[in-house]
Design a protein around this motif. Structure first.
Motif, PDB file in Angstrom:
ATOM      1  N   THR A  49       0.835  -1.206   0.000  1.00 28.25           N
ATOM      2  CA  THR A  49       0.000   0.000   0.000  1.00 28.25           C
ATOM      3  C   THR A  49       0.873   1.260   0.000  1.00 28.25           C
ATOM      4  N   GLY A  50       0.259   2.338  -0.408  1.00 30.64           N
ATOM      5  CA  GLY A  50       0.948   3.623  -0.374  1.00 30.64           C
ATOM      6  C   GLY A  50       1.257   4.062   1.045  1.00 30.64           C
ATOM      7  N   LEU A  51       0.428   3.634   1.992  1.00 30.50           N
ATOM      8  CA  LEU A  51       0.673   3.992   3.390  1.00 30.50           C
ATOM      9  C   LEU A  51       2.001   3.413   3.866  1.00 30.50           C
ATOM     10  N   GLU A  52       2.321   2.210   3.393  1.00 29.26           N
ATOM     11  CA  GLU A  52       3.617   1.612   3.728  1.00 29.26           C
ATOM     12  C   GLU A  52       4.761   2.445   3.161  1.00 29.26           C
ATOM     13  N   VAL A  53       4.571   2.947   1.947  1.00 27.91           N
ATOM     14  CA  VAL A  53       5.596   3.785   1.325  1.00 27.91           C
ATOM     15  C   VAL A  53       5.865   5.010   2.198  1.00 27.91           C
ATOM     16  N   LEU A  54       4.796   5.698   2.594  1.00 24.08           N
ATOM     17  CA  LEU A  54       4.954   6.898   3.411  1.00 24.08           C
ATOM     18  C   LEU A  54       5.568   6.579   4.773  1.00 24.08           C
ATOM     19  N   SER A  56      -4.406   8.821  11.245  1.00 20.98           N
ATOM     20  CA  SER A  56      -3.643   8.537  12.466  1.00 20.98           C
ATOM     21  C   SER A  56      -2.142   8.674  12.247  1.00 20.98           C
ATOM     22  N   ASN A  57      -1.702   8.504  10.998  1.00 20.43           N
ATOM     23  CA  ASN A  57      -0.284   8.662  10.678  1.00 20.43           C
ATOM     24  C   ASN A  57       0.076  10.105  10.317  1.00 20.43           C
ATOM     25  N   GLY A  58      -0.932  10.991  10.291  1.00 18.99           N
ATOM     26  CA  GLY A  58      -0.665  12.396  10.015  1.00 18.99           C
ATOM     27  C   GLY A  58      -0.493  12.732   8.548  1.00 18.99           C
ATOM     28  N   PHE A  59      -0.999  11.849   7.664  1.00 21.80           N
ATOM     29  CA  PHE A  59      -0.880  12.102   6.232  1.00 21.80           C
ATOM     30  C   PHE A  59      -2.201  12.652   5.674  1.00 21.80           C
ATOM     31  N   ARG A  76     -12.701   4.878  -0.159  1.00 20.19           N
ATOM     32  CA  ARG A  76     -12.866   5.775   0.983  1.00 20.19           C
ATOM     33  C   ARG A  76     -13.350   4.990   2.197  1.00 20.19           C
ATOM     34  N   THR A  77     -12.810   3.799   2.370  1.00 22.73           N
ATOM     35  CA  THR A  77     -13.229   2.974   3.501  1.00 22.73           C
ATOM     36  C   THR A  77     -12.788   3.640   4.802  1.00 22.73           C
ATOM     37  N   GLU A  78     -13.589   3.448   5.830  1.00 19.06           N
ATOM     38  CA  GLU A  78     -13.324   4.105   7.109  1.00 19.06           C
ATOM     39  C   GLU A  78     -11.988   3.678   7.691  1.00 19.06           C
ATOM     40  N   SER A  79     -11.667   2.386   7.577  1.00 19.21           N
ATOM     41  CA  SER A  79     -10.411   1.894   8.154  1.00 19.21           C
ATOM     42  C   SER A  79      -9.200   2.500   7.452  1.00 19.21           C
ATOM     43  N   MET A  80      -9.278   2.637   6.121  1.00 22.54           N
ATOM     44  CA  MET A  80      -8.168   3.213   5.368  1.00 22.54           C
ATOM     45  C   MET A  80      -7.978   4.682   5.729  1.00 22.54           C
ATOM     46  N   LEU A  81      -9.077   5.432   5.763  1.00 20.14           N
ATOM     47  CA  LEU A  81      -8.997   6.857   6.080  1.00 20.14           C
ATOM     48  C   LEU A  81      -8.501   7.072   7.507  1.00 20.14           C
ATOM     49  N   ASP A  82      -8.913   6.200   8.427  1.00 22.41           N
ATOM     50  CA  ASP A  82      -8.442   6.310   9.810  1.00 22.41           C
ATOM     51  C   ASP A  82      -6.937   6.066   9.883  1.00 22.41           C
TER      52      ASP A  82
END
Length: 322
Positions: free
Chosen positions: A265-270, A300-303, A290-296
């Protein structure tokens, strides 16, 4: 180079609200006669080239066949305001013409220049054609986004201020053409005047990394960001992204698609870049989901988060704050 944390907090304001506020401000300026203009002679290609880069990036994500007929005509107008009018025309054409064709071009008509935006979309019902340039009017409520439906009203107001003529023809279920007609200029404005309105000067300091597993999208993003003056690098995955860092190139902004290949995932990249760079960059996740878990997880990571298809104006707003 450390970034201010507050810049990320601003990005949490919904884009639809910011765009709506901007549209209302423009309407207010038009009604009060306070809209500033800078009318001069310039080559139409100056505006066309920027619009081509801007909307080509969107066309890839929306599978729209977008074409621009190049023009060397010299016209008399305010390039920024003319661009705003054409942006509104193109935005509507894209919104109501999914996976269709859109064409931007210009021609001489009776000694003047008429700029047309054609589409082969759903068209406009006859009962709405007379009111389409009124405030808060939309062709199809089901396809409208978070905007207030002010775009065409603003275009009409700008045309009046600049003494241009605006018009529309439409054929239900076959398509539409929106046009603005303006004067030909006898000469170009001095070079010094052109540099004052250079639209992309403010982003030339930014290093931007784009991560996506679709090469076509990377090409579109690179074209758009390079047009804005950014130093752009691209990568298809996490490994390729980190290679840029190993080479000594540190991004100020990272734009990453959320879903990459092989379950990454892109979140891992960041997160990996944060381990290596700390908070010295602004991270933005781009996704149609736009799933709630993804947006959370992103929050939570400040992105920050941008929904697909990416709107150039929203992207530009984020980069302006980086």
């Amino acid at each position: 180079m450390m970034k201010h944390v507050n810049s990320l907090l601003i990005l949490k304001v919904p884009w639809g609200c910011r765009r709506a506020d901007s549209d209302l401000l423009d309407i207010s300026r038009l009604e009060s006669g306070k809209l500033q203009t800078n009318v001069r002679g310039f080559q139409l290609s100056e505006v066309f080239n920027n619009l081509k880069a801007e909307f080509s990036a969107i066309s890839i994500g929306q599978q729209i066949d977008f074409s621009v007929v190049s023009s060397s005509l010299i016209v008399k107008s305010d390039p920024k305001l003319l661009r705003r009018v054409l942006q509104n025309f193109l935005t509507n054409a894209f919104r109501y013409n999914p996976e269709g064709k859109v064409l931007l071009g210009a021609r001489r008509v009776n000694g003047r220049v008429r700029i047309d935006v054609w589409d082969d979309g759903i068209g406009i019902p006859e009962d709405k054609q007379k009111e389409i340039f009124n405030e808060f009017t939309r062709v199809d409520q089901a396809r409208a986004d978070q905007g207030l439906g002010l775009g065409l009203a603003i275009s009409r107001g700008i045309a009046r201020v600049l003494n241009h003529q605006i018009s529309m023809r439409s054929w239900p279920d076959k398509g539409s053409v929106f046009s603005i007609t303006l004067d030909v200029a006898t000469e170009l404005a001095p070079v010094a005047d052109k540099t004052k309105v250079a639209p992309d000067e403010g982003l030339s300091h930014l290093k931007v990394l784009c991560v996506d597993n679709e090469p076509d999208i990377l090409v579109g993003m690179q074209t758009l960001l390079a047009r804005w003056g950014c130093d752009v690098r691209t990568a298809l995955d996490l490994v390729a992204s980190l290679k840029h860092l190993e080479e000594g190139w540190e991004p100020d902004v990272i734009l990453s698609d959320y879903r990459l290949d092989n379950g990454r995932t892109g979140l891992e990249v960041l997160q990996q870049f944060r381990l290596r760079m700390g908070d010295s960059f602004n991270g933005v996740i781009i996704s149609a989901d736009r799933t709630e878990s993804m947006l959370d997880g992103i929050k939570s990571n400040g992105f920050a988060f941008i929904a697909k298809p990416v709107k150039p104006l929203k992207l530009r707003a984020i980069l302006n704050r980086s």
